[in-house]
Design an enzyme around this catalytic site. Structure first.
Site, mmCIF file in Angstrom:
data_model
loop_
_atom_site.group_PDB
_atom_site.id
_atom_site.type_symbol
_atom_site.label_atom_id
_atom_site.label_comp_id
_atom_site.label_asym_id
_atom_site.label_seq_id
_atom_site.Cartn_x
_atom_site.Cartn_y
_atom_site.Cartn_z
ATOM 1 C CG ASP A 13 -1.904 1.154 1.231
ATOM 2 O OD1 ASP A 13 -1.626 2.179 0.583
ATOM 3 O OD2 ASP A 13 -2.962 1.027 1.881
ATOM 4 C CG HIS A 14 0.775 4.380 -3.022
ATOM 5 N ND1 HIS A 14 -0.413 3.849 -3.465
ATOM 6 C CD2 HIS A 14 0.593 5.720 -2.964
ATOM 7 C CE1 HIS A 14 -1.270 4.809 -3.687
ATOM 8 N NE2 HIS A 14 -0.701 5.966 -3.384
ATOM 9 C CG HIS A 70 -4.953 4.155 -0.057
ATOM 10 N ND1 HIS A 70 -3.900 3.266 -0.174
ATOM 11 C CD2 HIS A 70 -5.337 4.426 -1.328
ATOM 12 C CE1 HIS A 70 -3.669 3.021 -1.452
ATOM 13 N NE2 HIS A 70 -4.527 3.707 -2.162
#
Length: 484
Positions: free
Chosen positions: A177-178, A240
């Site tokens: 998950d960036h 996110h």
């Protein structure tokens, strides 16, 4: 301030979907930056794998063009690009068949770290995992990186985890998950657990509420077909924003290592209370002079999918008793902004007449743009004529505070891929964490589908539907202004 670059061990990184948009925009330009900084060893190799019929020369030219388009300031380093490009190879591969697998096995070296990035649709994860083992390409020390979406509900997430577990141990699986690779997100942990100033106040005795906002100015555009099957809840909140919520709310881990940190995050998700219908606001952006409506973008005139979502959440534990967490995210809003705002309580007593409710401390953590944080404090307004109070920020914008070294800091994908090579899973999601998030999310989605809720329309370029304002106003609170 001097930044440190710690080289990683030699590796072979195979990028399945190596000709795709993510590989060209983020993964390969990011790896070039790590190579240019000296973090990637000279003998490291990157192997693109995809369906396209292409040779090494063709692939190298494609990535050269990608760096020129997406590599920012590094795109002018001709000699560096040449040296990096020589480390690239390409294999045309059939993910669900047998074509190309023997060629890939012959390319892999012994004695180096083997990592496999699944930058493909989740429906191919199982086939790739099976063939990596069937052809003797992956071993017990290999690592795989999988991109979201990690399922679309609890049942599919469990099935996906089970598929991966047939061929890889949990310690080999890196669910990326960036958002967790962003410098400011990691600084949230540093601020909380590295400063005596904040952690003693990080609880319901001193915090009134917390706001998490992720606003975008763009619409769904070319992603309309995908997005209409996901919506803001599946696309943003379940992953996110859930990760941000966990880092804000988790208990201090005993040590900074992967499983200890992820154990505390899991406790937060499991402590989330069910969300009632009156605590949810869904919206869709309407047409404007600047662009079409959501339904036009999605090419679905009867779509009930939300492009905006606001929620009021509670965490059922001692630290956060009765502290609301307000979460909102949306497309086509007034500015591009991602912010966490920790709003502290009013003073129990003030000696300054008339100022009791007008001043409070707020810790604002900006994820994008202008990464940094500021703490709003109350001071005396300069000038004669009495004690007049004014709120001012103690500002730490990273670009200003860290100087030129901030420009050399790796972006999220760069940092996370290097963590894969190091074998550090701290900033990656564990399987039980993903399933717990879906277990909380599913009843919310099932509820509005059962009620046939229709998203509220909102004007593009605004802060979302009016009902989202009321979500806060009913509690005597206000959303913070969305600023770019």
């Amino acid at each position: 301030m001097v930044s440190r670059v710690i080289p990683v061990d030699s590796f072979d990184l195979v990028i399945f979907g190596g000709t795709g948009d993510l590989a060209r925009r983020k993964i390969l330009p990011g790896l070039f930056r790590r190579f240019r900084s000296g973090q990637m060893p000279a003998e490291a190799r990157i192997i693109g794998a995809a369906r396209s019929d292409m040779d090494d020369a063709g692939y190298r030219q494609m990535i050269r063009e990608a760096i020129a388009e997406f590599g920012l300031e590094e795109k002018d380093d001709a000699s560096g690009i040449d040296a990096f490009i020589e480390r690239l190879h390409y294999v045309a591969i059939d993910a669900t068949g047998e074509g190309g697998w023997n060629q890939l096995r012959e390319l892999m070296r012994d004695g180096v770290i083997r990592a496999f990035y699944f930058s493909v649709a989740p429906s191919l994860f199982g086939a790739l995992a099976e063939r990596l083992h069937q052809h003797g390409i992956a071993d017990a020390s290999s690592r795989i990186v999988v991109e979201k979406p990690f399922g679309r509900d609890l049942a599919s997430a469990k099935a996906l985890n089970a598929t991966l577990a047939e061929h890889f141990d949990e310690g080999q699986i890196y669910r990326i998950d960036h958002y967790l690779g962003k410098e400011t997100v990691q600084n949230l942990m540093a601020v909380r657990f590295g400063n005596v100033l904040f952690e003693p106040l990080w609880n319901s005795h001193y915090i009134d509420h917390i706001q998490v906002t992720v606003a975008e100015t763009v619409g769904v555009g070319g992603r309309g077909g995908y997005y209409d099957k996901s919506g803001a809840m599946r696309d943003m909140v379940q992953n996110h924003l859930m990760q941000l919520l966990c880092l804000i709310a988790m208990e201090p881990p005993s040590t900074y290592d992967a499983d200890t940190v992820r154990d505390e995050k899991l406790k937060v998700i499991r402590a989330l209370q069910p969300v009632e219908p009156h605590q949810i606001v869904r919206g869709q952006y309407d047409a404007s002079q600047d662009g079409p409506s959501y339904r036009e973008d999605a090419e679905n005139p009867r779509s009930f999918t939300e492009s905006f979502l606001a929620l009021k959440c509670h965490i059922a534990n001692w630290r956060w008793a009765k502290v609301p967490f307000y979460i909102r995210t949306g497309k086509r809003m007034k500015a591009r902004s991602s912010e966490i705002a920790v709003v502290f309580k009013d003073l129990g007593h003030t000696i300054f007449e008339g100022d009791t409710a007008r001043h409070r401390n707020i810790l604002s953590i900006r994820l994008q743009p202008n990464e940094g944080m500021d703490l709003q404090v109350t001071i005396k307004e300069p000038g004669p004529g009495g004690m007049r109070l004014v709120d001012v920020p103690l500002d730490m914008t990273f670009a200003d505070a860290l100087g030129p070294d901030r420009e050399d800091a790796p972006d999220a994908y760069e940092r996370l891929i290097m963590d894969v090579i190091r074998g550090n899973q701290t900033l990656f999601m564990r399987g039980d964490e993903v399933e717990a998030a879906w277990a909380w999310t599913d009843p919310i989605i099932n509820g509005w589908e059962a009620r046939n809720d229709v998203p509220k329309l909102y004007d593009a370029g605004t802060a979302g539907p009016e009902d989202a304002m009321m979500l806060m106003h009913r509690d005597g609170r206000r959303w913070r202004e969305i600023k770019g």
